[in-house]
Design a protein around this motif. Sequence first.
Motif, PDB file in Angstrom:
ATOM      1  N   GLU A   1       0.313   3.523  -2.612  1.00 29.17           N
ATOM      2  CA  GLU A   1      -0.218   5.051  -2.034  1.00 29.17           C
ATOM      3  C   GLU A   1       0.185   5.892  -1.500  1.00 29.17           C
ATOM      4  OE1 GLU A   1      -3.892   3.329  -0.148  1.00 29.17           O
ATOM      5  OE2 GLU A   1      -4.562   2.174  -1.109  1.00 29.17           O
ATOM      6  N   GLY A   2       2.385   5.913  -1.464  1.00 31.79           N
ATOM      7  CA  GLY A   2       2.572   6.558  -0.749  1.00 31.79           C
ATOM      8  C   GLY A   2       2.782   8.060  -0.728  1.00 31.79           C
TER       9      GLY A   2
ATOM     10  N   PRO B   1      -4.502  12.873  -5.776  1.00 30.23           N
ATOM     11  CA  PRO B   1      -5.041  11.458  -6.008  1.00 30.23           C
ATOM     12  C   PRO B   1      -6.303  11.635  -7.242  1.00 30.23           C
ATOM     13  CG  PRO B   1      -6.480  12.477  -3.843  1.00 30.23           C
ATOM     14  CD  PRO B   1      -5.023  13.518  -4.606  1.00 30.23           C
TER      15      PRO B   1
ATOM     16  N   VAL C   1       0.745  10.364  -2.943  1.00 27.40           N
ATOM     17  CA  VAL C   1      -0.555  10.727  -2.539  1.00 27.40           C
ATOM     18  C   VAL C   1      -0.394  11.167  -1.165  1.00 27.40           C
ATOM     19  CG1 VAL C   1      -2.927  10.842  -2.322  1.00 27.40           C
ATOM     20  CG2 VAL C   1      -1.528   9.869  -4.928  1.00 27.40           C
ATOM     21  N   VAL C   2      -0.359  10.266  -0.056  1.00 26.36           N
ATOM     22  CA  VAL C   2       0.250  10.416   1.677  1.00 26.36           C
ATOM     23  C   VAL C   2       0.416  11.278   1.586  1.00 26.36           C
ATOM     24  CG1 VAL C   2       0.370   9.242   3.729  1.00 26.36           C
ATOM     25  CG2 VAL C   2      -1.170   7.404   2.077  1.00 26.36           C
ATOM     26  N   LEU C   3       1.749  11.366   1.305  1.00 19.75           N
ATOM     27  CA  LEU C   3       2.647  11.698   1.634  1.00 19.75           C
ATOM     28  C   LEU C   3       2.602  13.811   0.681  1.00 19.75           C
ATOM     29  CD1 LEU C   3       6.222   9.806   1.317  1.00 19.75           C
ATOM     30  CD2 LEU C   3       5.072  10.580   3.194  1.00 19.75           C
TER      31      LEU C   3
ATOM     32  N   LYS D   1       0.649  -1.579   0.085  1.00 22.94           N
ATOM     33  CA  LYS D   1      -0.360  -0.154   0.001  1.00 22.94           C
ATOM     34  C   LYS D   1       0.777   1.128  -0.129  1.00 22.94           C
ATOM     35  CE  LYS D   1      -4.192  -0.191   0.228  1.00 22.94           C
ATOM     36  NZ  LYS D   1      -4.327   0.012  -1.545  1.00 22.94           N
ATOM     37  N   ALA D   2       2.076   1.301   0.929  1.00 17.97           N
ATOM     38  CA  ALA D   2       2.809   2.063   0.942  1.00 17.97           C
ATOM     39  C   ALA D   2       3.416   2.562  -0.618  1.00 17.97           C
ATOM     40  CB  ALA D   2       3.972   1.958   1.620  1.00 17.97           C
TER      41      ALA D   2
END
Length: 65
Positions: free
Chosen positions: A35-36, A45, A38-40, A31-32
């Motif tokens: 989607e990493g 997205p 986007v999260v950072l 998942k990192a």
Amino acid sequence: MAGFHPHMPATRYSVVAKTLGASMWFWVMYKAKEEGPVVLGLRHPWDGHGHGHGHGHAAPTGEHH
């Protein structure tokens, strides 16, 4: 000597615990990777993720996908 002396867990419980723990970390790393950014905050997205829609052609006139 008084105190708490826990017993060692059975082998099957140790194996199950290690398997579930490894599965969790594989999932977290997957998942990192996906989607990493986007999260950072490095990618939005709605920017997509580097490949097309998979249709291979434009939608015919009058049809909306």
